[in-house]
Design an enzyme around this catalytic site. Structure first.
Site, PDB file in Angstrom:
ATOM      1  N   ASP A  17      28.247  67.100  62.169  1.00 45.02           N
ATOM      2  CA  ASP A  17      29.546  66.437  62.287  1.00 45.02           C
ATOM      3  C   ASP A  17      30.293  66.512  60.959  1.00 45.02           C
ATOM      4  O   ASP A  17      31.451  66.129  60.869  1.00 45.02           O
ATOM      5  CB  ASP A  17      29.356  64.959  62.689  1.00 45.02           C
TER       6      ASP A  17
ATOM      7  N   GLU B 240      34.174  70.845  54.281  1.00 44.21           N
ATOM      8  CA  GLU B 240      34.998  70.443  55.427  1.00 44.21           C
ATOM      9  C   GLU B 240      36.436  70.114  55.049  1.00 44.21           C
ATOM     10  O   GLU B 240      37.334  70.242  55.881  1.00 44.21           O
ATOM     11  CB  GLU B 240      34.376  69.241  56.143  1.00 44.21           C
TER      12      GLU B 240
ATOM     13  N   HIS C 202      33.966  65.882  61.933  1.00 41.44           N
ATOM     14  CA  HIS C 202      33.905  64.532  61.357  1.00 41.44           C
ATOM     15  C   HIS C 202      34.474  63.514  62.352  1.00 41.44           C
ATOM     16  O   HIS C 202      35.391  62.749  62.052  1.00 41.44           O
ATOM     17  CB  HIS C 202      34.653  64.461  60.024  1.00 41.44           C
TER      18      HIS C 202
ATOM     19  N   THR D 117      25.308  63.533  60.406  1.00 41.36           N
ATOM     20  CA  THR D 117      26.572  62.822  60.644  1.00 41.36           C
ATOM     21  C   THR D 117      26.969  62.041  59.389  1.00 41.36           C
ATOM     22  O   THR D 117      27.807  61.155  59.464  1.00 41.36           O
ATOM     23  CB  THR D 117      26.442  61.825  61.822  1.00 41.36           C
TER      24      THR D 117
ATOM     25  N   CYS E  94      21.882  58.857  55.020  1.00 38.84           N
ATOM     26  CA  CYS E  94      21.966  58.303  53.660  1.00 38.84           C
ATOM     27  C   CYS E  94      23.324  58.694  53.068  1.00 38.84           C
ATOM     28  O   CYS E  94      23.973  59.610  53.556  1.00 38.84           O
ATOM     29  CB  CYS E  94      20.831  58.862  52.799  1.00 38.84           C
TER      30      CYS E  94
ATOM     31  N   ARG F 168      27.237  63.167  55.316  1.00 36.00           N
ATOM     32  CA  ARG F 168      28.169  63.895  54.459  1.00 36.00           C
ATOM     33  C   ARG F 168      27.693  65.337  54.364  1.00 36.00           C
ATOM     34  O   ARG F 168      26.490  65.604  54.260  1.00 36.00           O
ATOM     35  CB  ARG F 168      28.235  63.281  53.050  1.00 36.00           C
TER      36      ARG F 168
HETATM   37  P1  NAI Z   1      24.332  52.066  54.547  1.00 36.14           P
HETATM   38  O1  NAI Z   1      24.761  51.833  53.133  1.00 36.14           O
HETATM   39  O2  NAI Z   1      24.229  50.898  55.467  1.00 36.14           O
HETATM   40  O3  NAI Z   1      22.932  52.828  54.579  1.00 36.14           O
HETATM   41  C1  NAI Z   1      22.627  53.898  53.718  1.00 36.14           C
HETATM   42  C2  NAI Z   1      21.123  53.892  53.506  1.00 36.14           C
HETATM   43  O4  NAI Z   1      20.814  55.020  52.689  1.00 36.14           O
HETATM   44  C3  NAI Z   1      20.610  52.635  52.777  1.00 36.14           C
HETATM   45  O5  NAI Z   1      19.493  52.097  53.449  1.00 36.14           O
HETATM   46  C4  NAI Z   1      20.234  53.152  51.397  1.00 36.14           C
HETATM   47  O6  NAI Z   1      19.134  52.447  50.825  1.00 36.14           O
HETATM   48  C5  NAI Z   1      19.855  54.582  51.734  1.00 36.14           C
HETATM   49  N1  NAI Z   1      19.849  55.449  50.554  1.00 36.14           N
HETATM   50  C6  NAI Z   1      20.592  55.353  49.431  1.00 36.14           C
HETATM   51  N2  NAI Z   1      20.250  56.324  48.562  1.00 36.14           N
HETATM   52  C7  NAI Z   1      19.263  57.025  49.152  1.00 36.14           C
HETATM   53  C8  NAI Z   1      18.481  58.133  48.746  1.00 36.14           C
HETATM   54  N3  NAI Z   1      18.655  58.702  47.538  1.00 36.14           N
HETATM   55  N4  NAI Z   1      17.555  58.604  49.604  1.00 36.14           N
HETATM   56  C9  NAI Z   1      17.354  58.029  50.820  1.00 36.14           C
HETATM   57  N5  NAI Z   1      18.061  56.966  51.250  1.00 36.14           N
HETATM   58  C10 NAI Z   1      19.006  56.478  50.424  1.00 36.14           C
HETATM   59  O7  NAI Z   1      25.360  53.148  55.127  1.00 36.14           O
HETATM   60  P2  NAI Z   1      25.690  53.446  56.655  1.00 36.14           P
HETATM   61  O8  NAI Z   1      26.832  52.601  57.084  1.00 36.14           O
HETATM   62  O9  NAI Z   1      24.453  53.446  57.455  1.00 36.14           O
HETATM   63  O10 NAI Z   1      26.273  54.930  56.526  1.00 36.14           O
HETATM   64  C11 NAI Z   1      25.432  56.026  56.210  1.00 36.14           C
HETATM   65  C12 NAI Z   1      26.310  57.216  55.895  1.00 36.14           C
HETATM   66  O11 NAI Z   1      27.009  57.617  57.080  1.00 36.14           O
HETATM   67  C13 NAI Z   1      27.451  56.919  54.901  1.00 36.14           C
HETATM   68  O12 NAI Z   1      27.017  57.065  53.594  1.00 36.14           O
HETATM   69  C14 NAI Z   1      28.516  57.916  55.265  1.00 36.14           C
HETATM   70  O13 NAI Z   1      28.361  59.035  54.413  1.00 36.14           O
HETATM   71  C15 NAI Z   1      28.188  58.308  56.697  1.00 36.14           C
HETATM   72  N6  NAI Z   1      29.244  58.002  57.638  1.00 36.14           N
HETATM   73  C16 NAI Z   1      29.726  59.016  58.437  1.00 36.14           C
HETATM   74  C17 NAI Z   1      30.702  58.794  59.371  1.00 36.14           C
HETATM   75  C18 NAI Z   1      31.205  59.877  60.285  1.00 36.14           C
HETATM   76  O14 NAI Z   1      32.229  59.691  60.962  1.00 36.14           O
HETATM   77  N7  NAI Z   1      30.541  61.013  60.368  1.00 36.14           N
HETATM   78  C19 NAI Z   1      31.301  57.450  59.505  1.00 36.14           C
HETATM   79  C20 NAI Z   1      30.671  56.437  58.673  1.00 36.14           C
HETATM   80  C21 NAI Z   1      29.699  56.722  57.753  1.00 36.14           C
END
Ligand code: NAI
Length: 333
Positions: free
Chosen positions: A254, A259, A291, A228, A201, A230
């Site tokens: 990750d 960080e 990360h 993975t 999330c 935040r």
């Molecule tokens: P997304 O926007 O497609 O999915 C996020 C999901 O979290 C949505 O289904 C949303 O409804 C849900 N959500 C929102 N608020 C919430 C809450 N309070 N409780 C529970 N669920 C909630 O985002 P995506 O692309 O799947 O990315 C997820 C996270 O991955 C990003 O927010 C980012 O922080 C992280 N990320 C990490 C990377 C890395 O290299 N480690 C790279 C890309 C993203």
């Protein structure tokens, strides 16, 4: 259009360079992060391109505005490091909403397998011709329950991967949807029944420290936690205590709360003054990557392409499908 890139590494330059000079774009790559101390470097540029650990607070936004900058292009999905309310009506923010959700979901599973099957330990042992198996016992994924928090793009792919292992899937999302073979439950049930918990999330006020001593107390003894998303989704001190008290079986991280002080840089010759991070890293059941989950060739190339499209859309006065703003529908902020 002169674009100032902040917090750049070789792999950023390599993937963006092919667009330098195209369609009137001119790039300058700064290694330093964007923050109040470095924002002056952006003077004379038309837009700024920033990354996950740049600190785009209200003072930075005010300065950028005073330089005449009207666009910040985030070359990442998350934008929790941008003060959207301060930017509203002054500077437009675009991002790359999806570049390879596979990269992140696959990295989450890679860390999980590595940790549970003790590959990190075995790798070091066999390098030293130590072929003993003591202490390397893992557990089968088949039949175990995985709790997925956040079932967006990355969470769904992670779920599909877990299904391939024959795992039972529980999920929690603020906006649940229908996913075949997934049972949406409240966090209390997810914490109580999951053998593995994976966070997918975004970081918001509601999700900050979603894993802390209170939630850890509700979890199964020996639970494996994967983050993975935040760092600040987890209270690092509470995680460390949970590991010391043997309540948490393993952690795959990750991302880390603090960080921005360390990740992406080489501290191997230094004394790291973050005791929590140092202690976590000494734990045999903790794996930390820096990360790195996004770092695949496909993701880098998609990031560069979408970022350049976002920048050109802005300067060509097209619609900005990847805009995030204080009042935009597609923004959590
Ligand atoms: P997304 O926007 O497609 O999915 C996020 C999901 O979290 C949505 O289904 C949303 O409804 C849900 N959500 C929102 N608020 C919430 C809450 N309070 N409780 C529970 N669920 C909630 O985002 P995506 O692309 O799947 O990315 C997820 C996270 O991955 C990003 O927010 C980012 O922080 C992280 N990320 C990490 C990377 C890395 O290299 N480690 C790279 C890309 C993203």
């Amino acid at each position: 259009m002169k674009i100032a890139f902040f917090d750049t590494k070789d792999y950023d330059r390599n993937t963006f360079l092919k667009y330098d000079g195209m369609s009137g774009l001119e790039f300058k790559f700064f290694e330093t992060r964007l923050c109040e101390d470095t924002v002056g470097l952006a003077d004379g540029y038309d837009a700024v391109c920033a990354f996950v650990n740049d600190d785009i607070n209200s003072q930075v936004i005010e300065k950028l505005r005073s330089f005449g900058i009207k666009l910040i292009a985030m070359r990442c999905a998350g934008y929790n490091n941008v003060d959207l309310s301060a930017a509203y009506g002054k500077i437009r923010i675009v991002r790359v909403p999806a570049y390879s959700p596979y990269a992140v979901a696959e990295h989450a599973m890679a860390m999980l397998l590595c940790s549970v099957r003790r590959i990190h330990k075995a790798y070091n042992r066999t390098k030293d011709f130590n072929f003993s198996l003591n202490g390397l016992t893992g557990f089968d994924f088949h039949g175990k329950t995985v709790g997925v928090i956040g079932t967006g793009k990355i969470g769904r792919i992670f779920i599909e991967i877990c299904k391939g292992f024959g795992m039972k899937i529980l999920a929690f999302d603020k906006y649940p949807s229908e996913i075949d073979g997934v049972e949406y439950v409240d966090t209390d049930r997810l914490f109580a029944e999951s053998d593995i918990i994976s966070l997918h999330c975004p970081l918001t006020e509601e999700t900050t420290h979603i894993i802390d001593k209170k939630s850890i107390a509700k979890m199964k003894k020996g639970v494996v936690i994967v983050n993975t998303s935040r760092g600040a989704l987890i209270d690092s001190e509470d995680l460390l205590n949970g590991i010391k008290e043997r309540n948490i079986g393993a952690a795959c991280l990750d991302v880390y709360e603090e960080e921005s002080d360390f990740f992406f840089e080489d501290f191997s010759g230094h004394i790291v003054n973050d005791d929590t991070l140092a202690r976590l890293i000494t734990m045999p059941n903790v794996i930390v990557t820096s990360h790195q989950a996004f770092l695949t060739e496909e993701a880098l190339s998609n990031i560069a392409r979408t970022t350049v499209e976002n920048i050109l859309d802005f300067f060509e006065k097209n619609e900005l499908p990847n805009e995030v703003c204080f009042r935009c529908k597609n923004s959590a902020g």
